[in-house]
Design an enzyme around this catalytic site. Structure first.
Site, PDB file in Angstrom:
ATOM      1  N   PHE A 159       0.858  -1.141  -0.051  1.00  0.00           N
ATOM      2  CA  PHE A 159      -0.057  -0.084  -0.071  1.00  0.00           C
ATOM      3  C   PHE A 159       0.990   1.065  -0.024  1.00  0.00           C
ATOM      4  O   PHE A 159       1.815   1.293   0.987  1.00  0.00           O
ATOM      5  CB  PHE A 159      -0.856  -0.044   1.260  1.00  0.00           C
ATOM      6  CG  PHE A 159      -1.805   1.241   1.255  1.00  0.00           C
ATOM      7  CD1 PHE A 159      -2.909   1.154   0.540  1.00  0.00           C
ATOM      8  CD2 PHE A 159      -1.414   2.327   1.991  1.00  0.00           C
ATOM      9  CE1 PHE A 159      -3.841   2.241   0.580  1.00  0.00           C
ATOM     10  CE2 PHE A 159      -2.270   3.637   1.728  1.00  0.00           C
ATOM     11  CZ  PHE A 159      -3.456   3.385   1.316  1.00  0.00           C
ATOM     12  N   ASP A 188       9.202   2.642   1.739  1.00  0.00           N
ATOM     13  CA  ASP A 188       8.143   3.483   2.215  1.00  0.00           C
ATOM     14  C   ASP A 188       7.926   3.139   3.759  1.00  0.00           C
ATOM     15  O   ASP A 188       7.591   1.944   4.429  1.00  0.00           O
ATOM     16  CB  ASP A 188       6.784   2.764   1.575  1.00  0.00           C
ATOM     17  CG  ASP A 188       5.629   3.618   1.845  1.00  0.00           C
ATOM     18  OD1 ASP A 188       5.425   4.089   3.046  1.00  0.00           O
ATOM     19  OD2 ASP A 188       4.648   3.488   1.509  1.00  0.00           O
ATOM     20  N   LYS A 224       2.939   9.665   8.687  1.00  0.00           N
ATOM     21  CA  LYS A 224       2.096   9.262   9.754  1.00  0.00           C
ATOM     22  C   LYS A 224       2.588   9.743  11.039  1.00  0.00           C
ATOM     23  O   LYS A 224       2.357  10.782  11.633  1.00  0.00           O
ATOM     24  CB  LYS A 224       1.750   7.805   9.679  1.00  0.00           C
ATOM     25  CG  LYS A 224       0.778   7.296   8.728  1.00  0.00           C
ATOM     26  CD  LYS A 224       0.305   5.814   8.896  1.00  0.00           C
ATOM     27  CE  LYS A 224      -0.839   5.653   8.044  1.00  0.00           C
ATOM     28  NZ  LYS A 224      -0.469   5.017   6.657  1.00  0.00           N
TER      29      LYS A 224
HETATM   30  C1  LIG Z   1      -0.712   5.357   5.177  1.00  0.00           C
HETATM   31  C2  LIG Z   1       0.256   5.006   4.270  1.00  0.00           C
HETATM   32  C3  LIG Z   1       0.663   5.606   2.954  1.00  0.00           C
HETATM   33  C4  LIG Z   1      -0.379   6.850   2.657  1.00  0.00           C
HETATM   34  O1  LIG Z   1      -0.126   7.934   3.477  1.00  0.00           O
HETATM   35  P1  LIG Z   1      -1.236   9.050   3.415  1.00  0.00           P
HETATM   36  O2  LIG Z   1      -0.796  10.067   4.471  1.00  0.00           O
HETATM   37  O3  LIG Z   1      -2.597   8.412   4.083  1.00  0.00           O
HETATM   38  O4  LIG Z   1      -1.263   9.586   1.976  1.00  0.00           O
HETATM   39  C5  LIG Z   1       1.466   5.212   2.329  1.00  0.00           C
HETATM   40  N1  LIG Z   1       2.260   4.250   2.478  1.00  0.00           N
HETATM   41  C6  LIG Z   1       1.971   3.433   3.563  1.00  0.00           C
HETATM   42  C7  LIG Z   1       2.890   2.136   3.892  1.00  0.00           C
HETATM   43  C8  LIG Z   1       0.954   3.842   4.391  1.00  0.00           C
HETATM   44  O5  LIG Z   1       0.799   2.834   5.691  1.00  0.00           O
END
Ligand SMILES: *Cc1c(COP(=O)(O)O)cnc(C)c1O
Length: 386
Positions: free
Chosen positions: A138, A221, A250
């Site tokens: 994701f 990521d 986050k």
């Molecule tokens: C939450 C998340 C995203 C997206 O972050 P947003 O702040 O909602 O755009 C991207 N990559 C990972 C691994 C995530 O957990």
């Protein structure tokens, strides 16, 4: 406002994008939230790994308020002390050379993907632009980060996608098959939304080597895994590797929106003037709060995170109805015999907030959660799961 009024407003006026649980929060302290009806809840979700010091953290609030009293926003046409301080802290802690600030995880990833394509373009010319992404991953909700998200369920309705992304299984044969013409491979070392699955260390190390040999950039990521969540500042440290680009968001802002893309080594100069930008990115109030977050994520604090993780995992493994406990640090996946969404709803009824990820329960508690709060949450989980 009473909960029923809040819900009525939501149902009448908000886009219907969220399947919400029937609760609204009015305040709280640390990992204990208080609902609009005054009821207390133990928080094993931290607003999806955002509130790493829980709510109403005094030091974080003081840092934010101090900056708020000076100036709330400056355009990126001008220099900014909080941005500079935060970038320095991130670089000194990680060994990265430079940082770009956006406002979310998706934006951090967009930045990394643009940087990877430009790096490759300048060195190898047009056409070497593919991003390899893993199945089950994701990476965000914008059109390109959705494209890079390796889960078909997110792809319905939104064609056509930008292209230039290929999906691989988390094994080297599959990556090699997908990597023809690739400029980058993007991974979450622990897939969060995909079900809290940690990648195997031999795979991650082999991937690092393969990418280095071919000058394919490795992007980690760390949007969810980063900022102490797994017991290291960034989760790739567990694997003994360094990425070429890392993205995080986050928890970094401690509750305010921020995204960061870190440029390591050879990607230092990948983006130049005019290549990228953001109106709000690196907001001084958010950066001041993020500085206070990073300051407190000391080695000593991270050891405490590991201790809490070990405590929760040992207890959870002994519960009836638990098939497996996955993830790293305070990023905990629980395979359960019951339906995960129903388990989460039953926990809420009893005063515990948990998340789900696919068919698993997902716990991402504030890193400052106390033993008493952990025990309270565990008691509820045990009851619901058996
Ligand atoms: C939450 C998340 C995203 C997206 O972050 P947003 O702040 O909602 O755009 C991207 N990559 C990972 C691994 C995530 O957990």
């Amino acid at each position: 406002m009473q909960f029923d009024e809040i819900r009525a407003l939501d149902e009448r006026y908000l886009a219907e994008t969220y399947a919400r649980y029937p609760v609204a929060f009015a305040g709280g302290k640390g990992a204990t939230l208080v609902g609009t009806d005054g009821r207390e809840y133990v928080d094993f979700g931290a607003g999806i790994a955002v509130n790493i010091f829980g709510v109403n953290d005094e030091a974080w609030k003081a840092a934010v308020k101090e900056q708020l009293d000076k100036i709330q926003h400056v355009s990126n046409y001008y220099y900014s002390e909080p941005q500079g301080r935060l970038a320095e802290m991130l670089c000194k802690r990680t060994g990265a050379k430079r940082v770009f600030f956006g406002n979310s995880g998706a934006e951090a990833n967009e930045c990394a993907f643009k940087a990877a394509r430009k790096y490759s373009y300048e060195k190898y010319g047009a056409g070497r632009n593919k991003i390899v992404s893993l199945k089950g991953s994701f990476h965000g909700r914008t059109l390109f980060t959705l494209t890079a998200t390796g889960q078909d369920s997110f792809h319905r309705y939104f064609d056509p996608f930008a292209g230039g992304v290929e999906y691989a299984e988390p094994d080297m044969d599959s990556v090699r098959r997908a990597a023809d013409g690739a400029c980058a491979v993007v991974i979450e070392v622990v897939q969060g939304e995909g079900g809290v699955n940690a990648l195997g260390a031999p795979f991650v190390r082999a991937l690092r080597e393969y990418c280095t040999e071919r000058d394919i950039l490795l992007i980690c990521d760390e949007v969810q895994t980063g900022n102490g969540r797994t017991g290291k500042l960034y989760a790739y440290e567990h694997y003994g590797i360094t990425p070429d680009l890392a993205t995080t968001a986050k928890g970094l802002g401690g509750g305010l929106p921020i995204g960061a893309c870190l440029f390591f080594g050879k990607t230092e100069h990948a983006l130049g003037k005019g290549d990228h930008g953001s109106t709000f990115g690196g907001n001084p109030v958010v950066c001041a709060g993020a500085c206070s977050v990073l300051e407190r994520l000391t080695d000593e604090f991270l050891l405490e995170v590991e201790g809490k993780s070990a405590y929760l995992r040992a207890k959870l493994k002994g519960f009836d109805g638990v098939e497996a406990v996955t993830g790293l640090g305070l990023m905990i996946g629980i395979s359960v015999k019951k339906d995960a969404r129903k388990v989460a709803a039953a926990c809420l009824e009893r005063g515990l907030l948990v998340l789900t990820a696919h068919d698993r329960i997902r716990c991402l508690p504030p890193l400052v959660i106390t033993k008493a709060e952990m025990d309270e949450g565990l008691t509820i989980l045990r009851e619901v799961l058996k």
